[in-house]
Write a protein that holds these residues in place. Structure first.
Motif, short mmCIF file in Angstrom:
data_model
loop_
_atom_site.label_atom_id
_atom_site.label_comp_id
_atom_site.label_asym_id
_atom_site.label_seq_id
_atom_site.Cartn_x
_atom_site.Cartn_y
_atom_site.Cartn_z
N GLU A 174 0.86 -1.18 0.00
CA GLU A 174 0.00 0.00 0.00
C GLU A 174 0.90 1.23 0.00
OE1 GLU A 174 -3.13 2.27 3.00
OE2 GLU A 174 -2.49 0.23 3.44
N LEU A 175 0.89 1.98 -1.08
CA LEU A 175 1.71 3.18 -1.20
C LEU A 175 1.08 4.30 -0.37
CD1 LEU A 175 4.14 4.56 -2.50
CD2 LEU A 175 2.63 5.19 -4.41
N VAL A 176 1.89 4.84 0.56
CA VAL A 176 1.43 5.95 1.41
C VAL A 176 2.46 7.07 1.29
CG1 VAL A 176 0.18 4.45 3.00
CG2 VAL A 176 2.57 5.00 3.46
N THR A 177 2.09 8.26 1.74
CA THR A 177 3.02 9.39 1.67
C THR A 177 3.90 9.49 2.91
OG1 THR A 177 1.33 10.87 2.57
CG2 THR A 177 1.53 10.73 0.15
N LEU B 256 4.94 7.19 6.81
CA LEU B 256 4.76 6.02 7.68
C LEU B 256 4.46 6.46 9.10
CD1 LEU B 256 7.75 3.82 6.44
CD2 LEU B 256 5.35 3.71 5.74
N ASP B 257 3.80 5.60 9.86
CA ASP B 257 3.53 5.87 11.27
C ASP B 257 4.86 6.01 12.02
OD1 ASP B 257 0.86 5.45 10.64
OD2 ASP B 257 0.88 3.37 11.35
N GLU B 258 4.89 6.87 13.04
CA GLU B 258 6.08 7.05 13.86
C GLU B 258 6.16 5.92 14.90
OE1 GLU B 258 8.46 9.37 13.50
OE2 GLU B 258 7.39 10.21 11.77
N THR B 259 7.41 5.53 15.25
CA THR B 259 7.64 4.54 16.32
C THR B 259 8.73 5.06 17.23
OG1 THR B 259 9.39 3.33 15.16
CG2 THR B 259 7.10 2.65 14.71
N SER B 260 8.90 4.43 18.39
CA SER B 260 9.95 4.86 19.30
C SER B 260 11.34 4.58 18.72
CB SER B 260 9.80 4.17 20.66
OG SER B 260 9.89 2.78 20.51
N ARG B 261 11.46 3.59 17.86
CA ARG B 261 12.75 3.27 17.24
C ARG B 261 13.07 4.25 16.13
NH1 ARG B 261 14.76 -2.50 14.80
NH2 ARG B 261 16.69 -1.73 13.87
#
Length: 151
Positions: free
Chosen positions: A131-134, A136-141
């Motif tokens: 799924e192409l998105v603009t 990505l969700d942020e993570t602690s890493r």
């Protein structure tokens, strides 16, 4: 333990009648040992890579793969392992199953006809649907890469 059928056939039954089909060595083993179908002894020199025949082909159900994995004893005792570990035999492949070994040890390693050279593990496969998105969700890493957490 769940079991799935995998169809297997010798490519030349007369030529390979002295070989055994892959087999689980113990009741709860995950991998089936697979044997070399070499014509005669093959000396795998230190640092060398060779593609070993098995003499058989398989038909795997859709949604599964056969993984070609090293045998731990060969790896630990002799430094011989599967170079593309784990190798994958796809469900739609019908050619001969072959095993790509590399000798990482210091001494040459002799492979004889019928020697157990790898193991095969049947594993489920899930294909990704990209799924192409603009963004990505942020993570602690975040973008922390190799070794970012230290030793």
């Amino acid at each position: 333990m769940e079991k799935r059928n995998v169809k297997i056939c010798w490519l030349d039954p007369e030529k390979n009648k002295d070989l055994l089909l892959p087999v689980y060595q113990t009741e709860l083993a995950a991998g089936m040992d697979v044997r070399a179908a070499v014509e005669g002894p093959y000396l795998l020199e230190s640092g060398a890579v060779h593609l070993f025949p098995t003499g058989f082909a398989v038909a795997i159900s859709p949604g599964y793969e056969l993984q070609v994995r090293p045998r731990s004893g060969l790896a630990v005792k002799h430094g011989v392992t599967v170079i593309n570990s784990p190798g994958t035999i796809d469900a739609d492949y019908r050619g001969e199953v072959k095993v790509a070994l590399i000798n990482l040890g210091k001494m040459p390693f002799l492979v004889n006809r019928g020697d157990r050279i790898a193991q095969l593990v049947l594993a489920p496969v899930v294909q990704a649907q990209l799924e192409l998105v603009t963004k990505l969700d942020e993570t602690s890493r975040g973008r922390g890469g190799f070794g970012h957490t230290g030793l």
